[in-house]
Design a protein around this motif. Structure first.
Motif, mmCIF file in Angstrom:
data_model
loop_
_atom_site.group_PDB
_atom_site.id
_atom_site.type_symbol
_atom_site.label_atom_id
_atom_site.label_comp_id
_atom_site.label_asym_id
_atom_site.label_seq_id
_atom_site.Cartn_x
_atom_site.Cartn_y
_atom_site.Cartn_z
ATOM 1 N N TYR B 212 -46.039 8.228 30.802
ATOM 2 C CA TYR B 212 -45.891 9.671 30.558
ATOM 3 C C TYR B 212 -44.588 10.184 31.158
ATOM 4 C CZ TYR B 212 -46.995 14.680 30.716
ATOM 5 O OH TYR B 212 -46.972 16.048 30.564
ATOM 6 N N SER B 213 -44.342 9.809 32.430
ATOM 7 C CA SER B 213 -43.192 10.395 33.129
ATOM 8 C C SER B 213 -41.866 9.784 32.678
ATOM 9 C CB SER B 213 -43.346 10.196 34.631
ATOM 10 O OG SER B 213 -43.226 8.816 34.947
ATOM 11 N N GLY B 214 -41.898 8.523 32.270
ATOM 12 C CA GLY B 214 -40.662 7.853 31.880
ATOM 13 C C GLY B 214 -39.817 7.439 33.075
ATOM 14 N N LEU B 215 -40.349 7.584 34.290
ATOM 15 C CA LEU B 215 -39.588 7.172 35.473
ATOM 16 C C LEU B 215 -39.394 5.655 35.429
ATOM 17 C CD1 LEU B 215 -41.409 9.366 38.125
ATOM 18 C CD2 LEU B 215 -39.099 9.701 37.220
ATOM 19 N N GLU B 216 -38.178 5.227 35.730
ATOM 20 C CA GLU B 216 -37.883 3.803 35.574
ATOM 21 C C GLU B 216 -37.999 3.022 36.867
ATOM 22 O OE1 GLU B 216 -34.283 3.280 33.394
ATOM 23 O OE2 GLU B 216 -34.860 4.778 31.904
ATOM 24 N N ASN B 217 -38.004 3.749 37.979
ATOM 25 C CA ASN B 217 -38.089 3.063 39.268
ATOM 26 C C ASN B 217 -39.282 3.535 40.068
ATOM 27 O OD1 ASN B 217 -35.654 1.501 39.067
ATOM 28 N ND2 ASN B 217 -34.596 3.478 39.186
ATOM 29 N N TYR B 218 -39.863 2.620 40.794
ATOM 30 C CA TYR B 218 -41.044 2.940 41.591
ATOM 31 C C TYR B 218 -40.651 3.735 42.835
ATOM 32 C CZ TYR B 218 -45.984 1.862 42.539
ATOM 33 O OH TYR B 218 -47.342 1.925 42.708
ATOM 34 N N PHE B 219 -39.395 3.565 43.289
ATOM 35 C CA PHE B 219 -38.911 4.285 44.474
ATOM 36 C C PHE B 219 -37.665 5.085 44.102
ATOM 37 C CE2 PHE B 219 -41.162 0.566 46.043
ATOM 38 C CZ PHE B 219 -42.007 1.134 46.973
ATOM 39 N N ASP B 220 -37.497 6.273 44.717
ATOM 40 C CA ASP B 220 -36.294 7.067 44.435
ATOM 41 C C ASP B 220 -35.123 6.600 45.305
ATOM 42 O OD1 ASP B 220 -36.759 8.088 46.930
ATOM 43 O OD2 ASP B 220 -37.570 10.007 46.238
ATOM 44 N N GLU B 221 -33.981 7.334 45.240
ATOM 45 C CA GLU B 221 -32.781 6.880 45.984
ATOM 46 C C GLU B 221 -33.038 6.837 47.481
ATOM 47 O OE1 GLU B 221 -32.258 9.948 44.167
ATOM 48 O OE2 GLU B 221 -31.746 8.937 42.278
ATOM 49 N N ASP B 222 -33.929 7.694 47.966
ATOM 50 C CA ASP B 222 -34.200 7.703 49.408
ATOM 51 C C ASP B 222 -35.219 6.637 49.806
ATOM 52 O OD1 ASP B 222 -32.566 9.899 49.409
ATOM 53 O OD2 ASP B 222 -34.237 11.319 49.171
ATOM 54 N N GLY B 223 -35.627 5.866 48.853
ATOM 55 C CA GLY B 223 -36.599 4.805 49.158
ATOM 56 C C GLY B 223 -38.025 5.303 49.227
ATOM 57 N N LYS B 224 -38.259 6.524 48.734
ATOM 58 C CA LYS B 224 -39.635 7.058 48.748
ATOM 59 C C LYS B 224 -40.310 6.778 47.401
ATOM 60 C CE LYS B 224 -39.761 8.976 52.809
ATOM 61 N NZ LYS B 224 -40.403 8.077 53.751
ATOM 62 N N SER B 225 -41.592 6.529 47.453
ATOM 63 C CA SER B 225 -42.331 6.235 46.227
ATOM 64 C C SER B 225 -42.389 7.455 45.304
ATOM 65 C CB SER B 225 -43.742 5.799 46.616
ATOM 66 O OG SER B 225 -44.625 6.127 45.618
ATOM 67 N N ASP B 300 -38.557 11.959 25.697
ATOM 68 C CA ASP B 300 -37.298 11.586 25.046
ATOM 69 C C ASP B 300 -37.444 10.332 24.173
ATOM 70 O OD1 ASP B 300 -37.687 10.100 27.277
ATOM 71 O OD2 ASP B 300 -35.646 10.246 28.062
ATOM 72 N N GLY B 301 -38.675 10.026 23.791
ATOM 73 C CA GLY B 301 -38.898 9.009 22.761
ATOM 74 C C GLY B 301 -38.806 7.552 23.193
ATOM 75 N N LYS B 302 -39.103 7.275 24.484
ATOM 76 C CA LYS B 302 -39.025 5.878 24.948
ATOM 77 C C LYS B 302 -40.421 5.324 25.255
ATOM 78 C CE LYS B 302 -36.258 6.606 28.339
ATOM 79 N NZ LYS B 302 -35.356 6.649 29.468
ATOM 80 N N TYR B 303 -40.570 4.024 25.019
ATOM 81 C CA TYR B 303 -41.777 3.358 25.501
ATOM 82 C C TYR B 303 -41.524 2.923 26.941
ATOM 83 C CZ TYR B 303 -43.535 2.791 20.708
ATOM 84 O OH TYR B 303 -44.007 3.009 19.450
ATOM 85 N N VAL B 304 -42.497 3.152 27.821
ATOM 86 C CA VAL B 304 -42.378 2.645 29.190
ATOM 87 C C VAL B 304 -43.566 1.717 29.446
ATOM 88 C CG1 VAL B 304 -42.261 3.230 31.633
ATOM 89 C CG2 VAL B 304 -41.268 4.763 29.942
ATOM 90 N N ALA B 305 -43.280 0.493 29.818
ATOM 91 C CA ALA B 305 -44.370 -0.458 30.093
ATOM 92 C C ALA B 305 -44.166 -1.054 31.473
ATOM 93 C CB ALA B 305 -44.379 -1.565 29.043
ATOM 94 N N GLU B 306 -45.254 -1.516 32.052
ATOM 95 C CA GLU B 306 -45.145 -2.148 33.368
ATOM 96 C C GLU B 306 -44.595 -3.553 33.193
ATOM 97 O OE1 GLU B 306 -48.115 -1.353 36.467
ATOM 98 O OE2 GLU B 306 -48.438 -3.520 36.483
ATOM 99 N N GLY B 307 -43.551 -3.859 33.940
ATOM 100 C CA GLY B 307 -42.992 -5.202 33.864
ATOM 101 C C GLY B 307 -43.911 -6.195 34.561
ATOM 102 N N GLY B 308 -43.673 -7.439 34.292
ATOM 103 C CA GLY B 308 -44.430 -8.470 35.010
ATOM 104 C C GLY B 308 -45.771 -8.775 34.391
ATOM 105 N N ASN B 309 -46.016 -8.261 33.191
ATOM 106 C CA ASN B 309 -47.291 -8.544 32.539
ATOM 107 C C ASN B 309 -47.184 -9.876 31.776
ATOM 108 O OD1 ASN B 309 -49.890 -7.906 31.958
ATOM 109 N ND2 ASN B 309 -49.420 -5.888 31.088
ATOM 110 N N THR B 310 -46.569 -10.846 32.447
ATOM 111 C CA THR B 310 -46.316 -12.129 31.792
ATOM 112 C C THR B 310 -46.845 -13.273 32.644
ATOM 113 O OG1 THR B 310 -44.175 -12.225 32.894
ATOM 114 C CG2 THR B 310 -44.177 -11.397 30.661
ATOM 115 N N ILE B 311 -46.961 -14.433 32.051
ATOM 116 C CA ILE B 311 -47.289 -15.655 32.804
ATOM 117 C C ILE B 311 -46.185 -16.670 32.490
ATOM 118 C CG2 ILE B 311 -49.066 -17.352 33.362
ATOM 119 C CD1 ILE B 311 -51.101 -15.557 32.054
ATOM 120 N N ASN B 312 -45.792 -17.429 33.501
ATOM 121 C CA ASN B 312 -44.610 -18.286 33.373
ATOM 122 C C ASN B 312 -44.930 -19.756 33.593
ATOM 123 O OD1 ASN B 312 -42.611 -15.867 33.727
ATOM 124 N ND2 ASN B 312 -44.124 -15.719 35.361
#
Lengths: 278, 436
Positions: B212-225, B300-312
């Motif tokens: 929903y939010s489209g935020l790309e990082n889990y932490f902001d520039e100050d290192g806060k969640s 703004d029309g982007k898909y946001v998915a959680e990374g790491g939903n893979t097996i290697n």
């Protein structure tokens, strides 16, 4: 009001509680067996089927052949039986020593035996793994036999010493008078009297080795050396549980335990009551 | 006495037999009959996946007579502990199937072989999904590639397309349409949506919030969640609003089984899960009754998915046969093997070479997932898998917090503040330990 009708009392205070307890115990087992004989589609069907309408042994075939229960069963059996033999011999001898001999530090030795029971098994995994790796025993049933024996010995020793202390010392003295050596007295006089205790110890040990999961998984790195509990855990995936094969596997795992209890039952009851009376 | 001796002799015999029969306890590589022997550990063994691996290994062994791969299946719940023990005792397999969230820890413990050079020289280089490969590099401390993703999963919303068509309601592609659909589809004895309020709900909630939010990082520039970011508060307030009105009241204790059963038995019109539950829906419905749609796009029309939903497929650095191990890794990741594995399991391959295969064209849910992953605008955010208490925060604070918000015992802001505080504390502890 309540006095006269003995029959009602018996029904109310004996048969009813017994029946309820029986149902309580037997229902999960009945449901497991019921599920094991159902087709995959019928297992989750509503309304529930209390008896399989078209019974199948397909689940047993899947568990036995595809999942490898044939191998797991054999491995569990080898480990279980060998551990039981070793534990019985060692715990009888050490139990005898603890009961019949006085030696320095006996009290602290007993305390030490008890203390070993408080160490969480999970803490032992990495040290054990390293030890067995250096011995070249990883994926070898011997690593499990040695570990299970070591885990069981303290408790079974205390258990056996309890049984042995119930046997009057005079019986051995009488055997000695008749010319028996210590070992002969142990074998011909004590052993038969100890049988209920031995059976109790054997059942206890066997059930532990039969059900143990963590060490069996951690000390084994080969598919063909896994035991039954590890095999059962394969049935539970992330999005799907293979209920039919899981139930069939549980039934397979249940069989030896049931046979063992059926055979050992009379010894167990007398074993609990103490070895020698009167 | 003689019997006692006999029993002792018997035990010696049995023990001797066991020793003789099972001499080789090596889990690592070695050579046998001039063949290179590789040991492969599967982290999610079972009646469904084991036969698939065995088939692939048979094919590989046939194609490569000089190499012999041995399969070892591990139960899903204990696989991580088993690998941890193996790493601690320096007795790892040659190759293993490794979940992406384990990579950061295994990399710090220096257990894995970097695969950057191998991949660069391989024809797989242009075929494996670049987003997933880059993600694997980003999450580890030294930026190297420690696993080639062979399968991926994606959160989707399963919808009853037949009901939507009958009601003339648009199948949602934006968040406004989603909230609207949840309301419009409530009625006629069913609800528009179902919330996972019970165990495991935290993972899904987090993915919805970021989508929903489209935020790309889990932490902001100050290192806060960014968990308590105003956009997340805004989303959750709207989302919780649905509870009890457009969702069943029992959702507060809903876990995977109940939630999926609610959809499959016709109680709800939409359910959020991943493509892994396809098999369950397929049993309940005809093909034209349901479909998978991506989580709605951001404003703004982007898909946001959680990374790491893979097996290697990862190679452990203790292997004595790295080249053979790479050969196996390459084989598993070939279009043919990935196609075989993913078709059977019902997940998404990472090798774009499978796109032309018939089963992909026919599987609506896989095609949907592929479109999201192959969309150049799709953003993969990176959850802090490396935090030792990441999982316990989700299980203990978020799952119960969600229930408190649903029952009205706590406000959305309070709940998200508490969640953010726990993540920040854990991150600070981690940075302290790593001396960042």
């Amino acid at each position: 009001m309540f006095n006269t009708n003995g029959r009602t009392n018996k029904v109310l205070f004996f048969y009813l509680p017994i029946t309820l307890m029986f149902m309580w115990t037997i229902f999960p087992i009945y449901w497991t067996i019921n599920t094991a004989f159902k087709h995959e589609g019928d297992i989750i069907k509503r309304p529930l089927e209390y008896l399989p309408t078209s019974p199948t042994v397909e689940n047993f075939v899947v568990a036995w052949n595809n999942v490898g229960f044939a191998t797991f069963f054999k491995n569990s059996l080898i480990i279980g039986i060998t551990t039981v033999f070793v534990v019985i011999i060692l715990s009888t001898l050490s139990g005898y020593a603890l009961t019949r001999y006085k030696f320095k530090g006996k009290g602290s030795f007993l305390l030490m035996l008890l203390s070993t029971q408080f160490i969480p098994r999970a803490m032992l995994i990495i040290p054990l793994f390293i030890i067995f790796k250096n011995m070249g025993l990883i994926s070898n049933p011997l690593s499990l036999i040695i570990t299970y024996t070591a885990v069981e010995i303290p408790f079974t020793t205390i258990l056996m010493s309890g049984f042995i202390s119930n046997i009057p010392r005079e019986l051995e003295e009488a055997a000695a008078v008749d010319g028996c050596s210590k070992l002969q007295a142990l074998r011909f006089v004590m052993f038969p009297l100890l049988l209920p205790g031995i059976v109790a110890t054997a059942v206890f040990t066997f059930i532990y080795t039969w059900n143990e999961f963590l060490l069996a998984l951690m000390l084994t790195n080969q598919q063909s050396k896994f035991t039954l509990p590890v095999g059962l855990s394969f049935m539970m995936g992330e999005f799907n549980v293979n209920y039919g094969a899981l139930a069939a596997g549980s039934v397979i795992a249940l069989v030896p335990a049931v046979i063992l209890f059926a055979y050992a039952q009379k010894h167990l009851v007398s074993g609990m009551g103490g070895a020698v009376k009167g | 006495m003689r019997n006692l001796l006999k029993i002792s002799a018997l035990i010696m015999l049995i023990a001797g037999g066991i020793l003789a029969g099972c001499g080789n306890g090596d889990s690592g590589s070695g050579s046998k009959d001039g063949k290179v022997k590789l040991v492969f550990w599967d982290e999610n063994a079972g009646p469904q996946r084991t036969p698939i691996w065995e088939e692939l290994i048979d094919r590989f062994n046939e194609e490569n007579p000089e190499i012999e791969v041995e399969y070892v299946g591990l139960p899903k719940d204990s696989a991580k502990a088993k690998l941890d023990t193996a790493i601690a005792a320096d007795d790892m397999p040659d190759v293993a199937s490794v979940q992406t969230s384990w990579l950061p820890e295994f990399a710090i413990r220096d257990a894995l072989l970097p695969l950057d050079d191998y991949l660069a020289d391989s024809e797989l280089n242009d075929l494996i999904n670049a987003g997933a490969v880059n993600f694997n590099k980003e999450i580890v401390n030294d930026g190297k590639l420690y696993g080639i993703p062979y399968t991926q999963n994606l959160d989707v919303i399963w919808v009853r397309s037949d009901w939507f068509n009958d009601a003339g309601v648009t199948i949602p592609s934006t968040w406004d349409e989603f909230f609207n659909a949840a309301e419009e589809m409530t009625g006629d004895g069913h609800y528009g949506y179902t919330i996972r309020g019970g165990a495991g709900g935290s993972f899904q909630l987090q993915r919805l919030m970021f989508a929903y939010s489209g935020l790309e990082n889990y932490f902001d520039e100050d290192g806060k969640s960014v968990i308590n970011h105003p956009k997340h508060v805004e989303f959750l307030e709207k989302y919780i609003e649905l509870y009890g009105k457009n969702t069943p009241k029992s959702d507060i204790t809903n876990d995977y089984k109940e939630m999926i059963a609610g959809f499959d038995t016709g109680v709800v019109a939409m359910v959020h899960h991943n493509i892994g539950s396809y098999g369950e829906h397929q049993k309940a419905f005809e093909a034209d009754q349901f479909e998978a749609i991506p989580l709605p796009k951001t404003e703004d029309g982007k898909y946001v998915a959680e990374g790491g939903n893979t097996i290697n497929v990862s190679i452990f650095n203790t292997t004595k046969n790295a080249d053979a191990a790479w050969k196996f890794t390459e084989f598993i990741n070939s279009a043919e093997s990935q196609s075989y594995w993913n078709e059977q399991v019902g997940q998404i391959p990472t090798n774009s070479g499978v796109l032309d295969m018939d089963w992909i064209k026919e599987a609506q849910h896989i095609k949907t997932a592929f479109e999201v992953y192959d969309n150049p605008d799709t953003v993969l955010y990176q959850p802090p898998f490396y935090l030792p208490d990441y999982r316990s925060i989700l299980d203990n604070i978020v799952d119960s917090g969600t229930q408190k918000v649903m029952s009205g015992d706590s406000s959305v802001q309070e709940f998200l503040d508490e969640w953010a505080k726990a993540v920040d504390a854990s991150e600070a502890k981690y940075n302290e330990a790593m001396k960042k």
